[in-house]
Design a protein around this motif. Structure first.
Motif, PDB file in Angstrom:
ATOM      1  N   LYS A 303       0.936  -1.298  -0.030  1.00 47.64           N
ATOM      2  CA  LYS A 303       0.037   0.061  -0.223  1.00 47.64           C
ATOM      3  C   LYS A 303       0.934   1.185  -0.147  1.00 47.64           C
ATOM      4  CE  LYS A 303      -3.934  -2.255   2.325  1.00 47.64           C
ATOM      5  NZ  LYS A 303      -3.242  -3.459   2.583  1.00 47.64           N
ATOM      6  N   THR A 304       0.217   2.578  -0.227  1.00 43.48           N
ATOM      7  CA  THR A 304       0.948   3.542  -0.485  1.00 43.48           C
ATOM      8  C   THR A 304       1.320   4.623   0.682  1.00 43.48           C
ATOM      9  OG1 THR A 304       0.330   3.764  -2.800  1.00 43.48           O
ATOM     10  CG2 THR A 304       0.864   5.914  -1.744  1.00 43.48           C
ATOM     11  N   PRO A 305       0.050   4.479   1.591  1.00 44.01           N
ATOM     12  CA  PRO A 305       0.389   5.659   2.645  1.00 44.01           C
ATOM     13  C   PRO A 305       1.363   5.425   3.859  1.00 44.01           C
ATOM     14  CG  PRO A 305      -1.985   5.166   2.526  1.00 44.01           C
ATOM     15  CD  PRO A 305      -1.062   3.895   1.571  1.00 44.01           C
ATOM     16  N   SER A 306       1.692   6.344   4.575  1.00 46.55           N
ATOM     17  CA  SER A 306       2.282   6.032   5.742  1.00 46.55           C
ATOM     18  C   SER A 306       1.264   5.735   7.064  1.00 46.55           C
ATOM     19  CB  SER A 306       3.271   7.009   6.275  1.00 46.55           C
ATOM     20  OG  SER A 306       4.605   7.194   5.271  1.00 46.55           O
ATOM     21  N   PHE A 307       1.227   4.691   7.398  1.00 45.15           N
ATOM     22  CA  PHE A 307       0.093   4.520   8.580  1.00 45.15           C
ATOM     23  C   PHE A 307       0.613   4.894   9.719  1.00 45.15           C
ATOM     24  CE2 PHE A 307      -0.973   1.720   4.775  1.00 45.15           C
ATOM     25  CZ  PHE A 307      -2.187   1.615   4.819  1.00 45.15           C
TER      26      PHE A 307
END
Length: 356
Positions: A303-307
């Motif tokens: 996945k792309t975001p910084s969680f």
């Protein structure tokens, strides 16, 4: 060279056959990058292979024999020594180079950029080389930038939990082989005795990584600090990206038995008072950031975001000026390939607008 579209920029990917290069090829497609002509390059060992991209069969060129003229943007994922040799040659031939190694990050005339954090640093690129940050730096920058703007970032303490894919395919294979050996011998014996399993000799990570954590990544810095170069990258790169040259930062980098996605435990001290609720409000609208109660490596992988989650007040900082939180991010995707392609997009808009 294969023509993809009538308009766009001429793109070359150096290191196209590697682990990150594979993701870069995928991301170029996913982001619908404005490619006119596309070239894939690698060392002589990988040259001659054919790679498919959007229905086109593209033969991998030997960079040592390639004609570098006519390239607008070159995206590198080929290691520091390769970048040191070839980035200036590509730049001299007229290309802007987006480099994924550590070679150019701290050069004064080379912008070090996270797409959502400091894209204006790409307005002027005197060296024609742009540096992609280290994957740990990359993961926390989208989180730290809005918090720094809102509350004034003063000090960082970060402990990283870094996946084996950060050590390349060899790191992944070491974990697979060691885990299989443990399972074959009865891995639960490790509950009572760390030497109960006969593991293969480490091949990439300096110690056994399966069912283990190894607090050493990179090489010891040569300044007597006893830090590793991986640990110093976080401090130095954060200062440059955030334009905070006096930022105090300390990092301990740990390799863990996870395939992909780095985790970071962050303690941040600010100049102004900050509450967890205020931090969440800021981060809810931050680009490339997603709030999650328990941000895990498996959540972030692919996945792309910084969680970011586990946001709470840092009880070791006075006057409510500290936060503790945890961040996870896919080190192969945003931590390497995605940001590089996003930087190439920004360079294309800023410097090749008439071709788009």
């Amino acid at each position: 060279m294969v023509q993809i579209n009538e308009r766009g920029v001429n793109v070359a990917v150096l290191g196209a056959t590697g682990q990150v290069g594979m993701v870069m090829r995928r991301v170029l497609d996913e982001l619908d990058f404005p490619v006119k002509n596309l070239r894939f390059m690698a060392s002589a060992r990988s040259a001659g292979r054919t790679l498919e991209w959007r229905g086109h069969e593209i033969e991998v060129e030997d960079v040592a024999k390639a004609d570098l003229t006519g390239i607008d943007i070159a995206i590198f994922s080929a290691g520091g020594s390769t970048s040191k040799e070839w980035a200036p040659k590509f730049a001299e031939a007229g290309a802007y180079v987006i480099d994924n190694s550590s070679q150019w990050r701290m050069h004064e005339d080379v912008p070090l950029v996270v797409a959502e954090v400091n894209p204006d640093d790409l307005d002027d690129i005197p060296s024609r080389i742009v540096a992609n940050p280290n994957c740990t730096t990359m993961a926390i920058m989208p989180v730290l930038k809005p918090l720094a703007d809102a509350f004034g970032l003063k000090r960082l303490i970060v402990s990283s939990y870094q996946a084996v894919s950060g050590a390349g395919r060899a790191g992944v294979e070491q974990l697979m082989n060691e885990a299989q050996a443990a399972l074959d011998q009865g891995a639960d014996q490790l509950v009572f005795n760390g030497t109960a399993i006969e593991f293969p000799e480490p091949t990439k990570v300096v110690r056994t990584i399966a069912f283990n954590e190894v607090p050493f990544i990179g090489a010891l810095a040569d300044d007597g600090s006893l830090e590793t170069d991986e640990e110093q990258k976080l401090r130095n790169e954060s200062r440059k990206i955030l334009h905070l040259p006096d930022l105090k930062a300390s990092c301990t980098c740990v390799r863990v038995g996870v395939f992909t996605a780095h985790g970071m435990s962050v303690n941040a001290e600010f100049e102004r008072e900050v509450t967890p609720d205020a931090a969440r409000e800021v981060l809810e609208s931050a680009p490339a950031v997603e709030l999650n109660d328990i941000p895990t490596a498996q959540l972030a992988a692919g996945k792309t975001p910084s969680f970011v989650g586990r946001i709470r007040s840092d009880q070791a900082v006075d006057d409510g000026k500290g936060l503790a939180f945890f961040v996870t991010n896919d080190n192969l995707r945003k931590g390497a390939a995605l940001n590089a392609v996003e930087l190439a997009q920004i360079v294309a808009r800023k410097h090749f607008a008439d071709q788009l």
